[in-house]
Motif scaffolding. Sequence first.
Motif, PDB file in Angstrom:
ATOM      1  N   HIS A  34       0.854  -1.176   0.000  1.00  0.00           N
ATOM      2  CA  HIS A  34       0.000   0.000   0.000  1.00  0.00           C
ATOM      3  C   HIS A  34       0.890   1.227   0.000  1.00  0.00           C
ATOM      4  O   HIS A  34       1.776   1.360   0.851  1.00  0.00           O
ATOM      5  CB  HIS A  34      -0.899   0.011   1.242  1.00  0.00           C
ATOM      6  CG  HIS A  34      -1.880   1.138   1.263  1.00  0.00           C
ATOM      7  ND1 HIS A  34      -2.485   1.596   2.421  1.00  0.00           N
ATOM      8  CD2 HIS A  34      -2.361   1.922   0.273  1.00  0.00           C
ATOM      9  CE1 HIS A  34      -3.295   2.593   2.131  1.00  0.00           C
ATOM     10  NE2 HIS A  34      -3.237   2.824   0.838  1.00  0.00           N
ATOM     11  N   LYS A  35       0.663   2.121  -0.944  1.00  0.00           N
ATOM     12  CA  LYS A  35       1.497   3.311  -1.036  1.00  0.00           C
ATOM     13  C   LYS A  35       0.984   4.377  -0.072  1.00  0.00           C
ATOM     14  O   LYS A  35      -0.180   4.771  -0.128  1.00  0.00           O
ATOM     15  CB  LYS A  35       1.507   3.847  -2.463  1.00  0.00           C
ATOM     16  CG  LYS A  35       2.683   4.765  -2.753  1.00  0.00           C
ATOM     17  CD  LYS A  35       2.766   5.098  -4.233  1.00  0.00           C
ATOM     18  CE  LYS A  35       4.068   5.788  -4.563  1.00  0.00           C
ATOM     19  NZ  LYS A  35       4.151   6.177  -5.987  1.00  0.00           N
ATOM     20  N   ARG A  36       1.862   4.845   0.805  1.00  0.00           N
ATOM     21  CA  ARG A  36       1.516   5.889   1.765  1.00  0.00           C
ATOM     22  C   ARG A  36       2.639   6.921   1.797  1.00  0.00           C
ATOM     23  O   ARG A  36       3.805   6.552   1.979  1.00  0.00           O
ATOM     24  CB  ARG A  36       1.300   5.303   3.166  1.00  0.00           C
ATOM     25  CG  ARG A  36       0.051   4.442   3.280  1.00  0.00           C
ATOM     26  CD  ARG A  36      -0.121   3.878   4.673  1.00  0.00           C
ATOM     27  NE  ARG A  36      -1.344   3.091   4.773  1.00  0.00           N
ATOM     28  CZ  ARG A  36      -1.665   2.343   5.821  1.00  0.00           C
ATOM     29  NH1 ARG A  36      -0.834   2.283   6.853  1.00  0.00           N
ATOM     30  NH2 ARG A  36      -2.786   1.658   5.844  1.00  0.00           N
ATOM     31  N   LEU A  37       2.258   8.159   1.594  1.00  0.00           N
ATOM     32  CA  LEU A  37       3.223   9.260   1.566  1.00  0.00           C
ATOM     33  C   LEU A  37       4.344   8.975   0.580  1.00  0.00           C
ATOM     34  O   LEU A  37       5.512   9.284   0.821  1.00  0.00           O
ATOM     35  CB  LEU A  37       3.788   9.511   2.967  1.00  0.00           C
ATOM     36  CG  LEU A  37       2.754   9.864   4.052  1.00  0.00           C
ATOM     37  CD1 LEU A  37       3.434  10.022   5.401  1.00  0.00           C
ATOM     38  CD2 LEU A  37       1.993  11.121   3.675  1.00  0.00           C
ATOM     39  N   TRP A  40       5.963   2.642  -0.753  1.00  0.00           N
ATOM     40  CA  TRP A  40       5.201   1.396  -0.720  1.00  0.00           C
ATOM     41  C   TRP A  40       5.436   0.681   0.609  1.00  0.00           C
ATOM     42  O   TRP A  40       6.563   0.332   0.951  1.00  0.00           O
ATOM     43  CB  TRP A  40       5.612   0.480  -1.875  1.00  0.00           C
ATOM     44  CG  TRP A  40       5.172   0.958  -3.226  1.00  0.00           C
ATOM     45  CD1 TRP A  40       5.926   1.589  -4.154  1.00  0.00           C
ATOM     46  CD2 TRP A  40       3.856   0.843  -3.776  1.00  0.00           C
ATOM     47  NE1 TRP A  40       5.166   1.877  -5.269  1.00  0.00           N
ATOM     48  CE2 TRP A  40       3.891   1.434  -5.069  1.00  0.00           C
ATOM     49  CE3 TRP A  40       2.650   0.306  -3.318  1.00  0.00           C
ATOM     50  CZ2 TRP A  40       2.772   1.501  -5.889  1.00  0.00           C
ATOM     51  CZ3 TRP A  40       1.535   0.364  -4.145  1.00  0.00           C
ATOM     52  CH2 TRP A  40       1.602   0.950  -5.412  1.00  0.00           C
ATOM     53  N   GLN A  41       4.349   0.484   1.370  1.00  0.00           N
ATOM     54  CA  GLN A  41       4.400  -0.245   2.634  1.00  0.00           C
ATOM     55  C   GLN A  41       4.056  -1.708   2.375  1.00  0.00           C
ATOM     56  O   GLN A  41       3.125  -2.014   1.639  1.00  0.00           O
ATOM     57  CB  GLN A  41       3.410   0.355   3.640  1.00  0.00           C
ATOM     58  CG  GLN A  41       3.539   1.861   3.822  1.00  0.00           C
ATOM     59  CD  GLN A  41       4.828   2.264   4.486  1.00  0.00           C
ATOM     60  OE1 GLN A  41       5.366   1.526   5.314  1.00  0.00           O
ATOM     61  NE2 GLN A  41       5.343   3.442   4.139  1.00  0.00           N
ATOM     62  N   ARG A  77      -8.207  -0.522   0.297  1.00  0.00           N
ATOM     63  CA  ARG A  77      -7.057  -0.352   1.187  1.00  0.00           C
ATOM     64  C   ARG A  77      -6.883  -1.651   1.969  1.00  0.00           C
ATOM     65  O   ARG A  77      -7.853  -2.407   2.175  1.00  0.00           O
ATOM     66  CB  ARG A  77      -7.219   0.844   2.123  1.00  0.00           C
ATOM     67  CG  ARG A  77      -8.369   0.800   3.071  1.00  0.00           C
ATOM     68  CD  ARG A  77      -8.422   2.077   3.910  1.00  0.00           C
ATOM     69  NE  ARG A  77      -7.191   2.281   4.663  1.00  0.00           N
ATOM     70  CZ  ARG A  77      -6.584   3.471   4.766  1.00  0.00           C
ATOM     71  NH1 ARG A  77      -7.092   4.535   4.172  1.00  0.00           N
ATOM     72  NH2 ARG A  77      -5.469   3.600   5.472  1.00  0.00           N
ATOM     73  N   ASP A 143      -8.272   5.437   8.736  1.00  0.00           N
ATOM     74  CA  ASP A 143      -7.625   6.733   8.564  1.00  0.00           C
ATOM     75  C   ASP A 143      -8.142   7.693   9.632  1.00  0.00           C
ATOM     76  O   ASP A 143      -9.294   8.115   9.601  1.00  0.00           O
ATOM     77  CB  ASP A 143      -7.923   7.274   7.161  1.00  0.00           C
ATOM     78  CG  ASP A 143      -7.152   8.543   6.842  1.00  0.00           C
ATOM     79  OD1 ASP A 143      -6.545   9.127   7.763  1.00  0.00           O
ATOM     80  OD2 ASP A 143      -7.165   8.960   5.665  1.00  0.00           O
ATOM     81  N   ARG A 145      -7.214  10.807  10.304  1.00  0.00           N
ATOM     82  CA  ARG A 145      -7.057  12.249  10.084  1.00  0.00           C
ATOM     83  C   ARG A 145      -8.386  12.980  10.294  1.00  0.00           C
ATOM     84  O   ARG A 145      -9.368  12.709   9.634  1.00  0.00           O
ATOM     85  CB  ARG A 145      -6.532  12.504   8.666  1.00  0.00           C
ATOM     86  CG  ARG A 145      -5.072  12.107   8.463  1.00  0.00           C
ATOM     87  CD  ARG A 145      -4.633  12.286   7.029  1.00  0.00           C
ATOM     88  NE  ARG A 145      -5.354  11.375   6.143  1.00  0.00           N
ATOM     89  CZ  ARG A 145      -5.146  11.292   4.819  1.00  0.00           C
ATOM     90  NH1 ARG A 145      -4.241  12.085   4.249  1.00  0.00           N
ATOM     91  NH2 ARG A 145      -5.836  10.437   4.085  1.00  0.00           N
ATOM     92  N   GLU A 250      -2.057   5.005  -3.370  1.00  0.00           N
ATOM     93  CA  GLU A 250      -2.187   5.910  -2.237  1.00  0.00           C
ATOM     94  C   GLU A 250      -3.605   6.458  -2.136  1.00  0.00           C
ATOM     95  O   GLU A 250      -4.193   6.516  -1.063  1.00  0.00           O
ATOM     96  CB  GLU A 250      -1.169   7.051  -2.348  1.00  0.00           C
ATOM     97  CG  GLU A 250      -1.107   7.918  -1.110  1.00  0.00           C
ATOM     98  CD  GLU A 250       0.268   8.524  -0.907  1.00  0.00           C
ATOM     99  OE1 GLU A 250       0.425   9.247   0.096  1.00  0.00           O
ATOM    100  OE2 GLU A 250       1.173   8.283  -1.712  1.00  0.00           O
ATOM    101  N   ASN A 251      -4.173   6.863  -3.248  1.00  0.00           N
ATOM    102  CA  ASN A 251      -5.555   7.328  -3.310  1.00  0.00           C
ATOM    103  C   ASN A 251      -5.979   7.368  -4.773  1.00  0.00           C
ATOM    104  O   ASN A 251      -5.183   7.061  -5.674  1.00  0.00           O
ATOM    105  CB  ASN A 251      -5.726   8.703  -2.642  1.00  0.00           C
ATOM    106  CG  ASN A 251      -4.732   9.716  -3.165  1.00  0.00           C
ATOM    107  OD1 ASN A 251      -4.696   9.990  -4.368  1.00  0.00           O
ATOM    108  ND2 ASN A 251      -3.918  10.280  -2.284  1.00  0.00           N
ATOM    109  N   ASP A 258       0.667   5.712  -9.795  1.00  0.00           N
ATOM    110  CA  ASP A 258       1.056   4.496  -9.092  1.00  0.00           C
ATOM    111  C   ASP A 258       1.039   3.299 -10.031  1.00  0.00           C
ATOM    112  O   ASP A 258       1.896   2.402  -9.931  1.00  0.00           O
ATOM    113  CB  ASP A 258       0.125   4.245  -7.900  1.00  0.00           C
ATOM    114  CG  ASP A 258       0.250   5.323  -6.827  1.00  0.00           C
ATOM    115  OD1 ASP A 258       1.267   6.042  -6.838  1.00  0.00           O
ATOM    116  OD2 ASP A 258      -0.680   5.461  -6.010  1.00  0.00           O
TER     117      ASP A 258
END
Length: 385
Positions: A34-37, A40-41, A77, A143, A145, A250-251, A258
């Motif tokens: 999963h791409k975050r910031l 790739w995680q 996700r 999430d 946020r 990521e989104n 991506d």
Amino acid sequence: MVRFADGGASAPATLPEWLQWQARQQGAGIALRHKRLGVWQVRRWAQVAAEVSTLAGALQARGFAGGSTLAILSRPRPEALLAALAAQWLGGVAALFDPLEAAGDQLELLRELQPEFVFAEGLEELQRLQAAALAPRLAFYADGRGVSEEEGGAQAYARLLAEATATQTAPQARAERSAFAFYRRGADGGLEQQRISHAELLQQGRRLVRVEQLGADEEALAARAFAAGGQARYLLAPWLIAGFRLNFPENLATRDNDRRELGPTLVAGTRETYGRLYELALARLPQPGSWQRRLVDWALARRPGLLRRLLGRVLVRRPLRDVLGFSRTHAPLLVGEPLAEEAQQFFASLGVAVRTWPDPAEWQRPPQRPAPAVSGWLDGGSQLA
């Protein structure tokens, strides 16, 4: 491709059993990314199985049992997928809702269904649950946020996981029971549901793996449609059976970048998915009448000769495939309605042979049940931050 020495008699019969099998076979292999910031995680198969087991323990401690339903309101996700597998581990059903659907229609569905267990992606989805006046026994989100847990009454996925212990219960799912459920309004305004059993998912998933010759080295991208039966049949089930890597962008705004970075070998999309990429490609082409456009048209002509095929590949087709993220794709699958003829021909001219797989959705009226009393999810009129 997955082989069993006895011809398949000992093959896992449910999705959680396949997860356990992959964890045993290739525990250190990459299952999810999963791409975050911008990074790739990674989650490996052993980690995924352990996380699903722990999440199942958390759900079980809060009353989730066989026959229960976990409503999932989320874009693609990892947490949404693992929550679904945790519900199925306990013999329950994952009911998938797309947060990009019209709020009004979805609110009516949620009010009518009144799910007791809910996973929401983030603040917007939690606010939608609040607007539906739900009173779930457990609501948790991925999430955080903008979310105030103290005021919202929901729990963070990470905190729920940290406070739980892995369930000691073996997977309770049964092949003939429902794994996923989907809901919609019928033509007459009545509630309709589509349920897909573990057996049906695995039957169609095995067929896809066999026909498309999928293996553990595939890279697949889950970009847009998560809450769809076709994705469950032709992406999630094959992922567990073949044991390949499933990637989440990521989104939605970054999905095209991506995809280009990833270069997936397997793409399972809808008519809308490929139609959008077709329009994106047309927008990148030179203006009609220019020498550059004439070169493109020359290179993409049907039945090209040897020279045109070789030069066209280097000058036009390969760059266009790179732009669309199809540089390595050998299994471009379309689930459901076929593409328009001009789009089909365009992809074929690039060497992308889009193959249609049917979406045998069977929508039915759910059995009637008494509606529970609604007391409101948030006590004292508290609001989500």
